[in-house]
Scaffold this motif. Structure first.
Motif, PDB file in Angstrom:
ATOM      1  N   VAL A 253     -50.224 -10.193 -50.773  1.00 21.48           N
ATOM      2  CA  VAL A 253     -50.811 -10.721 -49.527  1.00 21.48           C
ATOM      3  C   VAL A 253     -49.751 -10.600 -48.425  1.00 21.48           C
ATOM      4  O   VAL A 253     -49.190 -11.571 -47.950  1.00 21.48           O
ATOM      5  CB  VAL A 253     -51.384 -12.165 -49.735  1.00 21.48           C
ATOM      6  N   THR A 254     -49.502  -9.341 -48.035  1.00 22.64           N
ATOM      7  CA  THR A 254     -48.381  -9.050 -47.137  1.00 22.64           C
ATOM      8  C   THR A 254     -48.795  -8.414 -45.808  1.00 22.64           C
ATOM      9  O   THR A 254     -48.053  -8.489 -44.832  1.00 22.64           O
ATOM     10  CB  THR A 254     -47.403  -8.046 -47.802  1.00 22.64           C
ATOM     11  N   GLY A 255     -49.912  -7.682 -45.790  1.00 20.66           N
ATOM     12  CA  GLY A 255     -50.266  -6.880 -44.610  1.00 20.66           C
ATOM     13  C   GLY A 255     -49.583  -5.517 -44.628  1.00 20.66           C
ATOM     14  O   GLY A 255     -49.798  -4.704 -43.741  1.00 20.66           O
ATOM     15  N   ALA A 256     -48.756  -5.245 -45.650  1.00 15.77           N
ATOM     16  CA  ALA A 256     -48.038  -3.951 -45.718  1.00 15.77           C
ATOM     17  C   ALA A 256     -48.756  -2.999 -46.687  1.00 15.77           C
ATOM     18  O   ALA A 256     -49.582  -3.419 -47.488  1.00 15.77           O
ATOM     19  CB  ALA A 256     -46.609  -4.184 -46.196  1.00 15.77           C
ATOM     20  N   ASN A 276     -55.402  -8.189 -54.778  1.00 14.04           N
ATOM     21  CA  ASN A 276     -54.894  -8.200 -53.402  1.00 14.04           C
ATOM     22  C   ASN A 276     -55.698  -9.188 -52.557  1.00 14.04           C
ATOM     23  O   ASN A 276     -56.926  -9.200 -52.622  1.00 14.04           O
ATOM     24  CB  ASN A 276     -55.024  -6.787 -52.798  1.00 14.04           C
ATOM     25  N   ALA A 277     -54.992  -9.991 -51.750  1.00 10.05           N
ATOM     26  CA  ALA A 277     -55.672 -10.889 -50.810  1.00 10.05           C
ATOM     27  C   ALA A 277     -55.380 -10.481 -49.365  1.00 10.05           C
ATOM     28  O   ALA A 277     -55.840 -11.132 -48.433  1.00 10.05           O
ATOM     29  CB  ALA A 277     -55.242 -12.336 -51.041  1.00 10.05           C
ATOM     30  N   GLY A 278     -54.611  -9.406 -49.161  1.00 14.79           N
ATOM     31  CA  GLY A 278     -54.333  -8.912 -47.810  1.00 14.79           C
ATOM     32  C   GLY A 278     -55.545  -8.175 -47.244  1.00 14.79           C
ATOM     33  O   GLY A 278     -56.471  -7.825 -47.992  1.00 14.79           O
ATOM     34  N   HIS A 279     -55.535  -7.941 -45.949  1.00 13.68           N
ATOM     35  CA  HIS A 279     -56.744  -7.435 -45.276  1.00 13.68           C
ATOM     36  C   HIS A 279     -57.171  -6.046 -45.739  1.00 13.68           C
ATOM     37  O   HIS A 279     -58.346  -5.803 -45.997  1.00 13.68           O
ATOM     38  CB  HIS A 279     -56.507  -7.425 -43.761  1.00 13.68           C
ATOM     39  N   PHE A 280     -56.221  -5.112 -45.814  1.00 16.04           N
ATOM     40  CA  PHE A 280     -56.587  -3.733 -46.157  1.00 16.04           C
ATOM     41  C   PHE A 280     -56.349  -3.458 -47.651  1.00 16.04           C
ATOM     42  O   PHE A 280     -55.372  -3.963 -48.219  1.00 16.04           O
ATOM     43  CB  PHE A 280     -55.773  -2.736 -45.321  1.00 16.04           C
ATOM     44  N   PRO A 281     -57.197  -2.595 -48.257  1.00 14.40           N
ATOM     45  CA  PRO A 281     -57.004  -2.281 -49.677  1.00 14.40           C
ATOM     46  C   PRO A 281     -55.904  -1.248 -49.871  1.00 14.40           C
ATOM     47  O   PRO A 281     -56.058  -0.291 -50.624  1.00 14.40           O
ATOM     48  CB  PRO A 281     -58.379  -1.728 -50.091  1.00 14.40           C
ATOM     49  N   ALA A 282     -54.790  -1.438 -49.158  1.00 13.39           N
ATOM     50  CA  ALA A 282     -53.693  -0.463 -49.208  1.00 13.39           C
ATOM     51  C   ALA A 282     -52.431  -1.078 -49.790  1.00 13.39           C
ATOM     52  O   ALA A 282     -51.403  -0.421 -49.880  1.00 13.39           O
ATOM     53  CB  ALA A 282     -53.407   0.046 -47.795  1.00 13.39           C
ATOM     54  N   GLU A 283     -52.515  -2.361 -50.172  1.00  9.46           N
ATOM     55  CA  GLU A 283     -51.301  -3.042 -50.661  1.00  9.46           C
ATOM     56  C   GLU A 283     -50.987  -2.621 -52.095  1.00  9.46           C
ATOM     57  O   GLU A 283     -49.824  -2.466 -52.465  1.00  9.46           O
ATOM     58  CB  GLU A 283     -51.458  -4.568 -50.546  1.00  9.46           C
ATOM     59  N   ILE A 284     -52.049  -2.441 -52.893  1.00 10.44           N
ATOM     60  CA  ILE A 284     -51.872  -1.947 -54.271  1.00 10.44           C
ATOM     61  C   ILE A 284     -52.448  -0.532 -54.279  1.00 10.44           C
ATOM     62  O   ILE A 284     -53.619  -0.336 -53.939  1.00 10.44           O
ATOM     63  CB  ILE A 284     -52.629  -2.835 -55.280  1.00 10.44           C
ATOM     64  N   ASP A 285     -51.627   0.434 -54.646  1.00 10.32           N
ATOM     65  CA  ASP A 285     -52.100   1.831 -54.629  1.00 10.32           C
ATOM     66  C   ASP A 285     -52.885   2.098 -55.914  1.00 10.32           C
ATOM     67  O   ASP A 285     -52.421   2.785 -56.826  1.00 10.32           O
ATOM     68  CB  ASP A 285     -50.908   2.782 -54.485  1.00 10.32           C
ATOM     69  N   VAL A 286     -54.111   1.540 -55.943  1.00  9.21           N
ATOM     70  CA  VAL A 286     -54.919   1.580 -57.169  1.00  9.21           C
ATOM     71  C   VAL A 286     -55.236   3.024 -57.567  1.00  9.21           C
ATOM     72  O   VAL A 286     -55.177   3.383 -58.749  1.00  9.21           O
ATOM     73  CB  VAL A 286     -56.227   0.772 -56.977  1.00  9.21           C
ATOM     74  N   GLU A 287     -55.515   3.848 -56.570  1.00  8.31           N
ATOM     75  CA  GLU A 287     -55.882   5.235 -56.861  1.00  8.31           C
ATOM     76  C   GLU A 287     -54.746   5.954 -57.606  1.00  8.31           C
ATOM     77  O   GLU A 287     -54.962   6.589 -58.642  1.00  8.31           O
ATOM     78  CB  GLU A 287     -56.173   5.954 -55.547  1.00  8.31           C
ATOM     79  N   ALA A 288     -53.534   5.824 -57.077  1.00  7.10           N
ATOM     80  CA  ALA A 288     -52.396   6.514 -57.702  1.00  7.10           C
ATOM     81  C   ALA A 288     -52.057   5.892 -59.053  1.00  7.10           C
ATOM     82  O   ALA A 288     -51.717   6.598 -60.004  1.00  7.10           O
ATOM     83  CB  ALA A 288     -51.187   6.463 -56.779  1.00  7.10           C
ATOM     84  N   ILE A 289     -52.180   4.567 -59.151  1.00  7.53           N
ATOM     85  CA  ILE A 289     -51.877   3.908 -60.434  1.00  7.53           C
ATOM     86  C   ILE A 289     -52.882   4.397 -61.489  1.00  7.53           C
ATOM     87  O   ILE A 289     -52.502   4.809 -62.587  1.00  7.53           O
ATOM     88  CB  ILE A 289     -51.910   2.360 -60.284  1.00  7.53           C
TER      89      ILE A 289
END
Ligand SMILES: NC(=O)c1ccc[n+]([C@@H]2O[C@H](COP(=O)([O-])OP(=O)(O)OC[C@H]3O[C@@H](n4cnc5c(N)ncnc54)[C@H](O)[C@@H]3O)[C@@H](O)[C@H]2O)c1
Length: 391
Positions: A253-256, A276-289
């Motif tokens: 939950v960082t915004g990064a 993830n609780a941050g706004h964009f689904p970019a905090e955890i790189d689920v696709e690459a993982i």
């Protein structure tokens, strides 16, 4: 006795006390008469209350949602009230981009943004007549700050009101993230090791709520001052690798961007749950993982739960593919009604200030004026502590 069938949207509207009183006032004052307001914010029960309050102020509304959070019953309720709603629920960024483009094509006089999507879309094809607007969240402020020179409009950032910081980001996001974790997983928190990435307003609430649910909580923050604060608040502030390697649950939950990536796979414990609780689904790189060479299988469960099976036997569970969990999955409720009523009352008053010209272009991506904060706080407290009869 009369039985009246009511919906959740009615329940929420009933308890948005601040918006109800602003709406009654707006019906007389019509601050948005002959103006179009474009909105790009989660479409759920609380935003229905906000959008209809703006409509009661005389506005024509053209609305779309954010990625993955649009709720069909909210869309239906708004359309039934004559609001133009563009789009449907989607996780598809390209499609979402087209919906944003359609809102901007309506050339709104005011924009209510959440995440900076609409203002960024406006800059791709600027037009005359936009008076300015509001931005709701941390991620949007971070995106719009570097664009000030191009925007040159009054844009008030609701997120940076102290009221939004403590009422929503800290208290409500903490509670709703815990509620959503339990709702999604139905798993125990007691005695579990939970690692929270980010110790800003939201992270402080998430860490405190999981501690309240008897979890052992570790905090990771790139800012040493935030990390020190977490330590002095009684959380473990272990180095990043140790905090990842020991976690049963990881919440970002960082915004990064790229807070947790495929490079972290070797560190993750068997059975870890990531969300993830941050706004964009970019905090955890689920696709690459999920696409890593070590991942040999994927199990999809109902309600947007997924398990990645690794060659070495480890399993990694992912909630809602890294989309903001408190407005995802089964029966999402989001943050508490009262916290959103406070933030949305700020929204209504800030849009009114931009519409009537009491803030100008020198207020480009700045916090809510202190006078509005004080008025909203007073209004909330007056309801909680009414004057004694005869006082
Ligand atoms: N889920 C919700 O309902 C909800 C509500 C409000 C805000 N948000 C979103 O939550 C996110 C955080 O908001 P906030 O108000 O707490 O922000 P904030 O700026 O107050 O705090 C963010 C913290 O994250 C830290 N950080 C940044 N990059 C990091 C990294 N790679 N690893 C570890 N720590 C890192 C920063 O140092 C900072 O301390 C934003 O995306 C915001 O839009 C979500």
């Amino acid at each position: 006795m009369i039985d009246v069938a009511s919906t959740r949207i009615d329940w929420v509207a009933e308890h948005c006390q601040l918006l109800r009183s602003i709406s009654a006032e707006f019906k007389d004052t019509l601050p948005f008469r002959e103006l179009t307001i474009g909105t790009g914010i989660h479409l759920e029960a609380k935003t229905v209350a906000l959008i209809l309050t703006l409509r009661d102020g005389g506005a024509r509304l053209v609305s779309t949602g954010n990625l993955n959070t649009t709720q069909p019953e909210a869309v239906a309720a708004l359309r039934a009230e004559g609001v133009v709603v563009i789009g449907e629920p989607t996780k598809d960024r390209e499609l979402h981009g087209r919906y944003l483009g359609e809102v901007i094509a309506a050339r709104p006089d005011l924009i209510l943004d959440n995440g900076g999507d609409l203002f960024a879309t406006y800059l791709d094809a600027p037009y005359d007549g936009l008076r300015g607007g509001t931005e709701e969240t941390t991620s949007g402020r971070m995106r719009l700050e570097p664009l000030r020179d191009r925007l040159k409009l009054p844009i008030l950032v609701i997120n940076d009101s102290p009221i939004k910081q403590f009422a929503e980001n800290e208290h409500a996001v903490g509670q709703s993230t815990l509620e959503s974790y339990l709702r999604f997983t139905n798993r125990v928190t007691n005695g579990e090791q939970v690692t929270v990435f980010g110790y800003g307003a939201c992270g402080r609430g998430v860490a405190a709520s999981f501690r309240g649910a008897c979890a052992r909580v570790t905090v990771v923050d790139t800012d040493p001052v935030a990390r020190l604060r977490a330590h002095l608040d009684g959380f473990a502030a272990s180095p990043r690798e140790e905090a990842i390697g020991s976690a049963d649950v990881i919440i970002t939950v960082t915004g990064a961007r790229d807070v947790l990536t495929a490079a972290d796979l070797p560190l993750l414990r068997d059975g870890v749950i990531v969300a993830n609780a941050g706004h964009f689904p970019a905090e955890i790189d689920v696709e690459a993982i999920a696409g890593s060479a070590g991942v040999v299988g994927t199990r999809e469960y109902p309600d947007d739960l997924m398990t990645l099976e690794l060659k070495d036997g480890r399993r990694i569970h992912v909630i809602s593919r890294g989309h903001m969990l408190n407005l995802a999955g089964p029966r999402p409720l989001g943050n508490s009604i009262e916290s959103m009523d406070l933030g949305f009352a700020l929204q209504a008053r800030c849009l009114e200030a931009v519409a009537n010209g009491s803030v100008d272009a020198s207020s480009c991506v700045v916090p809510v004026p202190g006078t509005i904060d004080a008025a909203i706080a007073t209004s909330y407290l007056d309801r909680k502590y009414p004057a004694a009869p005869g006082a």
